[in-house]
Design a protein around this motif. Structure first.
Motif: not given
Length: 353
Positions: A149-164
């Motif tokens: 869902n939209t928030q799921d994608v947003a979280l995964r995208t942000w975490l990836s940008a933070e190196g996770y």
């Protein structure tokens, strides 16, 4: 169909449909069949779906639809809504952008059209005390409303940008567990999860009822803070068969959005009345007041953001790459806006306007 039977039907369709959506007959291949006897409309009991809640509570949709029976159906998150739309169990839905994009791509552009925007903003990552930066998230467990869902994608995208690193199966440096919003609140209160990326009013509920704090307001990640949280989508087949019903739906939708923007002091009470009718319980006044401070209501779907959303879903592993040209059909919306003296909105070269 009652809600229980609908839920059973949806559940049986499976995870593949959840992530990717299904296929419907192309709009151009379906002859018009006259007035629609019924329009089945999906929505969530979220403040980010306030145009649906207000439109239903104040009768804006029914007034415009006339003899067409309106049948509302309540959902928890976008992928499940897409399953129902793809299966022909509903005709239109208020939904987050990512599941709509997934369905369109998976069906080769045949499943649905986005016909309007509904809400912008109103999503955030909230976390427990002691987590004060991205560096504190290693080894934590975070929730989202549903995989893909939209928030799921947003979280995964942000975490990836933070190196996770994360996984769609719950592994990685930060575990992400898709969870129904009400259960997320319970799990957070009991200490079983460390935070969640959620839409309103759930952000405000965790902040005011569970001592959470906002680590990331999604608005801070977008230019001018504008990003689509909710859009209005219609099955392509239904749009081709019943354009007058879709025009009536959009007229009711536009009236609801206009009412929300013109009556901010009354909006909370009307939204709460619908939430109480749907769930048996209204939100505390401070919760709904805080939630409404973080959401903007607009019929503009902010189409230019959708290529970014598609790429984010692909990178997160919850979507397939594909062509989204034709995703939008804003011609009827712009006719409704023109009649009201409003300027047209853009399809961002991704459809008709």
């Amino acid at each position: 169909m009652n809600r229980g039977k609908l839920s059973a039907t949806i559940a049986s369709i499976g995870l593949l449909a959840t992530m990717l959506g299904g296929c419907a007959a192309p709009a151009g291949d379906v002859p018009a069949t006259g007035p629609a006897a019924e329009l089945r409309l999906g929505y969530f009991d979220n403040v980010t779906h306030a145009p649906a809640l207000v439109g239903l509570e104040k009768g804006f949709f029914e007034k415009e639809l006339g003899d067409t029976t309106l049948t509302p159906q309540i959902f928890n998150a976008g992928p499940a809504t897409i399953e129902a739309l793809s299966a022909g169990a509903i005709d239109a839905a208020y939904i987050g952008p990512n599941p709509a994009v997934n369905s369109f791509v998976a069906s080769g552009g045949q499943s649905l059209r986005i016909v309007a925007g509904a809400a912008s903003g109103g999503a955030a990552l909230v976390v427990r005390p002691g987590i004060d930066s991205a560096a504190d998230l290693a080894g934590t467990t975070l929730a989202t409303p549903q995989l893909g869902n939209t928030q799921d994608v947003a979280l995964r995208t942000w975490l990836s940008a933070e190196g996770y690193e994360t996984s769609t199966t719950g592994g990685g440096d930060v575990a992400i567990t898709p969870t129904e919003n009400a259960q997320t609140l319970t799990l957070f209160q009991s200490g079983q999860i460390d935070g969640a990326w959620l839409p309103e009013p759930w952000v405000s509920r965790l902040v005011l009822e569970a001592d959470a704090h906002v680590l990331v307001d999604e608005a801070s990640l977008w230019e001018d803070g504008a990003f689509p949280t909710t859009v209005l989508a219609v099955r392509a087949e239904f749009l081709a068969e019943h354009p007058d019903a879709v025009k009536a739906l959009l007229a009711g939708h536009a009236a609801s959005v206009a009412w929300l923007n013109e009556h901010p002091s009354e909006a909370g009470a009307v939204i709460n009345a619908k939430l109480a009718a749907d769930t048996g319980k209204s939100l505390p006044d401070p919760v709904i007041a805080r939630a409404l401070e973080h959401v903007a209501f607009t019929t503009d779907p902010l189409a230019a953001t959708f290529p970014v959303l598609l790429n984010a879903g692909v990178d997160a592993g919850t979507a397939k790459a594909g062509d989204i040209n034709g995703l939008f059909d804003l011609t009827t919306l712009n006719a409704v806006r023109s009649a009201a003296g409003a300027a047209p909105v853009s399809a961002g070269e991704l459809g008709t306007e």
